[in-house]
Design a protein around this motif. Structure first.
Motif, short mmCIF file in Angstrom:
data_model
loop_
_atom_site.label_atom_id
_atom_site.label_comp_id
_atom_site.label_asym_id
_atom_site.label_seq_id
_atom_site.Cartn_x
_atom_site.Cartn_y
_atom_site.Cartn_z
N GLY A 133 -17.25 8.13 -7.83
CA GLY A 133 -17.17 7.48 -6.75
C GLY A 133 -15.43 6.83 -6.61
N PRO A 134 -15.09 6.34 -7.58
CA PRO A 134 -13.54 5.76 -7.63
C PRO A 134 -12.68 7.07 -7.19
CG PRO A 134 -14.73 4.59 -9.15
CD PRO A 134 -15.63 5.54 -8.61
N ALA A 135 -12.94 8.10 -8.05
CA ALA A 135 -12.15 9.46 -7.96
C ALA A 135 -12.19 9.94 -6.62
CB ALA A 135 -12.86 10.45 -8.95
N ALA A 136 -13.52 9.93 -5.94
CA ALA A 136 -13.58 10.40 -4.46
C ALA A 136 -12.67 9.17 -3.59
CB ALA A 136 -14.93 10.53 -4.24
N GLY A 137 -12.77 8.16 -3.96
CA GLY A 137 -12.11 7.17 -3.18
C GLY A 137 -10.85 7.17 -3.19
N TYR A 138 -10.37 7.72 -4.37
CA TYR A 138 -8.64 7.82 -4.60
C TYR A 138 -8.29 9.00 -3.57
CZ TYR A 138 -8.31 4.57 -8.28
OH TYR A 138 -8.11 3.35 -8.98
N LEU A 139 -9.17 10.02 -3.57
CA LEU A 139 -8.77 11.47 -2.96
C LEU A 139 -8.95 11.16 -1.50
CD1 LEU A 139 -10.39 14.01 -5.50
CD2 LEU A 139 -7.93 13.53 -5.38
N VAL A 140 -10.14 10.78 -1.15
CA VAL A 140 -10.43 10.52 0.27
C VAL A 140 -9.50 9.52 0.81
CG1 VAL A 140 -12.11 10.06 2.00
CG2 VAL A 140 -12.71 11.54 0.17
N GLY A 141 -9.30 8.40 0.14
CA GLY A 141 -8.67 7.37 0.80
C GLY A 141 -7.23 7.63 0.83
N LEU A 175 6.98 8.43 -5.81
CA LEU A 175 5.95 8.97 -5.16
C LEU A 175 5.53 8.09 -3.83
CD1 LEU A 175 3.45 10.33 -7.62
CD2 LEU A 175 4.73 11.58 -6.54
N SER A 176 4.75 8.59 -2.58
CA SER A 176 4.35 7.81 -1.69
C SER A 176 3.10 7.37 -2.07
CB SER A 176 4.36 8.67 -0.51
OG SER A 176 3.10 9.54 -0.68
N ALA A 177 2.47 6.07 -1.48
CA ALA A 177 1.13 5.70 -1.82
C ALA A 177 0.29 6.61 -1.71
CB ALA A 177 1.01 4.61 -0.80
N SER A 178 0.14 7.48 -0.72
CA SER A 178 -0.99 8.53 -0.66
C SER A 178 -0.92 9.68 -1.72
CB SER A 178 -0.91 9.31 0.71
OG SER A 178 0.13 9.95 0.77
N GLU A 179 0.33 10.00 -2.17
CA GLU A 179 0.57 10.81 -3.26
C GLU A 179 0.16 10.27 -4.67
OE1 GLU A 179 4.24 13.55 -1.91
OE2 GLU A 179 4.46 11.62 -2.78
N ALA A 180 0.48 8.92 -4.83
CA ALA A 180 -0.09 8.44 -5.97
C ALA A 180 -1.56 8.17 -6.06
CB ALA A 180 0.91 7.00 -6.15
N ALA A 181 -2.04 7.91 -5.05
CA ALA A 181 -3.59 7.72 -4.94
C ALA A 181 -4.13 8.92 -5.44
CB ALA A 181 -4.07 7.28 -3.61
N THR A 182 -3.64 10.01 -4.82
CA THR A 182 -4.36 11.27 -5.12
C THR A 182 -4.12 11.84 -6.52
OG1 THR A 182 -3.54 12.06 -2.83
CG2 THR A 182 -4.45 14.01 -4.28
N PHE A 183 -2.77 11.63 -7.06
CA PHE A 183 -2.55 11.76 -8.45
C PHE A 183 -3.64 11.17 -9.39
CE2 PHE A 183 1.51 14.04 -8.34
CZ PHE A 183 1.49 14.71 -9.44
N PHE A 184 -3.72 9.82 -9.25
CA PHE A 184 -4.66 9.01 -9.85
C PHE A 184 -6.02 9.53 -9.95
CE2 PHE A 184 -6.41 4.95 -11.58
CZ PHE A 184 -5.83 4.78 -12.47
N GLY A 185 -6.36 10.17 -8.70
CA GLY A 185 -7.87 10.56 -8.55
C GLY A 185 -8.07 11.91 -9.49
N TYR A 186 -6.97 12.60 -9.46
CA TYR A 186 -7.12 13.75 -10.37
C TYR A 186 -7.15 13.54 -11.87
CZ TYR A 186 -5.86 16.85 -6.18
OH TYR A 186 -5.59 17.53 -4.94
N LEU A 187 -6.45 12.41 -12.09
CA LEU A 187 -6.75 11.98 -13.67
C LEU A 187 -8.36 11.32 -13.58
CD1 LEU A 187 -3.44 9.86 -14.29
CD2 LEU A 187 -4.27 11.90 -15.37
N VAL A 188 -8.80 10.38 -12.80
CA VAL A 188 -9.95 9.93 -13.14
C VAL A 188 -11.10 10.88 -12.91
CG1 VAL A 188 -11.63 7.89 -12.10
CG2 VAL A 188 -8.91 7.51 -12.44
#
Length: 734
Positions: free
Chosen positions: A285-293, A426-439
């Protein structure tokens, strides 16, 4: 409780009366009553040969070599597709539905797999909202509502505060009540919290960002009057905190009653796998939240309104609120089927009587009080329940170990994207996507793998705690990677002087001879990257006098920049809107070890939860999880984001000046951020390792003779009956 009437030969259940588990005596000459009577007059065809249940009664285990009752010819001819018929011993409703509305098609979902599916959807939505969307949009909310990191940490911690307030009440009374109803209403409240969290977007005015283009370049900079309304937006943090409070209230039953409801309705050795799947959904769920968010943050917050800013601009605020609307509506919908489930699933009682106790044995024998069927049904038993748990050292130290892990998870999940944003520019959206790929692979894979290992190796409680210890030590070693950090991108007047020399005393100095005639103001932060590889506070501070648009990528290009070093390229200096791209060579290594830390941290989560369930008596499981969550949130989940937020604030180099008041942080010092993260990680990982060691040393399993049948029939398939115990009374809802 009603039992299913199953027509298959495989399990051999054919009960139509309240069950009496007294068995025919294996000794000739001793009388015994039949196990049950079929409607056609058929008795049991063989004595019961599997192990005894933890209650002292023989178990109707499906692992018997022979069926418990001989099926009649009519029953043999009945195809399985005709369905399951329910009979009730005490008028308990076992059909899936709402009140009197129980259509037959819904009964297909009235299984442990059906419950698992809906609970997984609910945990996915909870994780996506609370640990995904909120952590992804935290930077945008800070920017939009003029919040500081510690204030956004308070917003994150409001979830855990609400959970602590509700946990004792929900776990104690819900544990002895109708669990699906508690779960359904909880998911509904959680959905209302998501809708409330999105409300400030609709009640505030439009976002007015003063971009560099509006303010002009060198010589054309105009200061706009300070708006008192703008600085008062920080009051909306209380609305966000209330939304998080509802999130916490709604999710409280999910991870206490939801876990025990699954555990009660499946075999003991399958329980870790079911719980692992449930928690894996909560991690995905959080991973999807990071990517979609992250995708939503690429959409401007004022949908339908044109802006000349790009997402790379530090003043950009994305559509942070869309995810909360969708998750809120989905939570309201998913609460409906959960509310329709019965208090117990059909056929679940056979798993309860098969279970072998692994509860920690207290020296004074007071743990036996919890075996009383009437224990825990009234408020008078609440103090005694708490006392029994407090006298269980294994449970206490497992709670403390969970609190240390929760502190790191809560802190890093809240500020992990901000860490990546600063380290890698990174921008906020790029950082969130990166973190999603980790989680996704590390958190989700680690959670499922932990439950799989417990089931694969059929670990007992002591072995499970040792597995947790191994995982914690592995993540402790990997956390030393935070000795490494990526250097800050050079920024004129912030990290270095305009001529490249060090700042005297570390004080900011945004004025130099090259921009002294421009009249630049510090009101608006809009960084640009010069062709010399140095960032500047704004086009004006770079001395740029004209602007054009790069048709290839749509970014603004500023020209005739007097502060940009012209030695590298002939002609006047140029600068491009946005941060300079980081070329940090340590980036792959840092990401790799962050993956390892996340993997082993989540790998221990399901084994630790399973050990908690096994080291307490069956009747205390829901309440034990509730108490554990209180300890975990009080000592870990609540202070974690606040501590990490305050720690990150200490590493700030450049603060926003909002009408004379300090706003959010623009630039962090990467070395200080890594150093603080390393210290926090080491402290909590060492504490977690210590607590797991003590829990393992103090655990006292039941003696072999007290474990009925000496073997867990649900795990080993068969066992021999050692002694005959009195029959289980029919009124105990078997």
């Amino acid at each position: 409780m009603a039992m299913p009437q199953n027509s298959t030969r495989e399990n051999g259940f054919c009960f139509t009366q309240p069950l009496d588990f007294s068995c025919p005596s294996p000794h000739p000459g001793e009388a015994g009553r039949p196990l049950g009577a079929a409607s056609g007059g058929h008795g049991c065809s063989s004595p019961l040969s599997n192990g005894l249940a933890s209650s002292g009664a023989p178990s109707p285990s499906g692992s018997c070599a022979e069926p418990l009752c001989a099926p009649s010819p009519a029953q043999e001819a009945t195809p399985f597709e005709e369905g399951i018929k329910y009979v009730s011993a005490e008028g308990q409703e076992l059909a899936c539905g709402w009140g009197g509305f129980t259509p037959g098609c819904l009964q297909l979902c009235n299984t442990s797999k059906g419950v698992l599916f809906f609970l997984c959807v609910a945990s996915f939505l909870q994780g996506m909202t609370v640990n995904g969307f909120i952590n992804t949009v935290i930077t945008s909310i800070e920017r939009r509502f003029d919040l500081r990191s510690y204030q956004s940490g308070l917003i994150a911690s409001s979830y855990d505060i609400a959970a602590c307030v509700c946990l004792t009440f929900v776990s104690y009374f819900g544990g002895n009540g109708h669990k699906p109803r508690w779960l359904g209403w909880g998911v509904l409240v959680m959905g209302l919290g998501s809708l409330l969290f999105a409300l400030p977007h609709f009640t505030t005015g439009q976002y007015e960002a003063r971009s560099a283009a509006q303010l002009g370049v060198c010589g054309g900079n105009q200061s706009l009057p300070c708006s008192p309304a703008a600085s008062s937006l920080s009051g909306y943090r209380f609305v966000f905190m209330l939304g998080q409070f509802l999130h916490g209230m709604g999710a409280t039953p999910l991870y206490t009653l939801g876990v025990t409801y699954l555990d009660e309705n499946v075999k003991t050795n399958y329980s870790p796998v079911y719980i692992a799947v449930f928690y894996t959904a909560a991690i995905l769920g959080p991973a999807a939240g990071y990517l979609v968010g992250g995708m939503f943050l690429n959409i401007y917050t004022e949908i339908g309104r044109e802006t000349d800013m790009a997402p790379e601009n530090t003043l950009w605020v994305g559509a942070w609120w869309i995810g909360f609307l969708g998750a809120g509506a989905a939570s309201l919908l998913i609460s409906i089927p959960i509310l329709g489930y019965p208090q117990r699933l059909p056929g679940s009682q056979r798993y309860i009587v098969m279970r072998v106790s692994e509860a920690h044995q207290l020296k004074d024998g007071s743990h036996k009080k919890a075996s009383d069927p009437d224990f825990g049904k009234t408020v008078k038993d609440l103090p005694r329940s708490v006392l029994l748990l407090l006298k269980n050292p294994t449970f206490i130290f497992l709670c403390l170990a969970g609190a240390t892990e929760a502190t790191l998870i809560a802190g890093m999940s809240t500020f992990g994207p901000k860490f990546l944003e600063s380290q890698f520019s990174l921008s906020a959206s790029e950082a969130a996507t990166f973190f999603g790929y980790l989680v996704v692979p590390a958190g989700g894979g680690g959670t499922f793998l932990g439950g799989f290992l417990v089931n694969k190796f059929k670990l007992r409680c002591s072995g499970i705690i040792k597995l947790c210890l191994l995982c914690t030590v592995s993540s402790l070693l990997a956390i030393f990677i935070f000795f490494i950090h990526c250097p800050n991108m050079p920024m004129a007047g912030v990290t270095q002087m305009y001529d490249g020399s060090a700042l005297p005393g570390g004080h900011l100095n945004l004025t130099a001879a090259c921009n002294a005639q421009c009249g630049c103001l510090q009101d608006t932060y809009s960084p640009v990257c010069g062709t010399d590889g140095i960032m500047y506070y704004s086009p004006c501070h770079a001395g740029c006098r004209s602007v054009s648009v790069n048709l290839r990528n749509g970014k603004k290009v500023y020209q005739e920049c007097s502060c940009v070093d012209k030695a590298l390229l002939p002609g006047p200096g140029k600068a491009e809107a946005g941060k300079c791209t980081s070329s940090c060579a340590k980036k792959p290594l840092l990401l790799c070890f962050m993956f390892v830390v996340i993997l082993f941290t989540f790998l221990s989560s399901i084994p630790a939860l399973t050990a908690t369930l096994r080291c307490v008596s069956d009747r205390q499981r829901s309440f034990a999880l509730g108490i554990q969550w209180i300890v975990v949130r009080t000592l870990g989940g609540i202070p974690g984001p606040i501590a990490f937020g305050s720690m990150i604030d200490k590493s700030c180099l450049l603060w926003q000046d909002q009408c004379g008041e300090q706003g959010s942080c623009y630039v962090y010092q990467n070395s200080a951020m890594s150093r603080y993260t390393l210290v926090a990680g080491l402290v909590y990982k060492v504490l977690g390792t210590t607590f797991f060691i003590v829990a393992c040393l103090l655990y006292k399993p039941p003696p072999p003779e007290s474990a009925p049948g000496s073997l867990d029939t649900s795990e080993n398939g068969t066992s021999d009956l050692q002694e005959h115990k009195p029959s289980l009374p029919a009124e105990e809802d078997i």
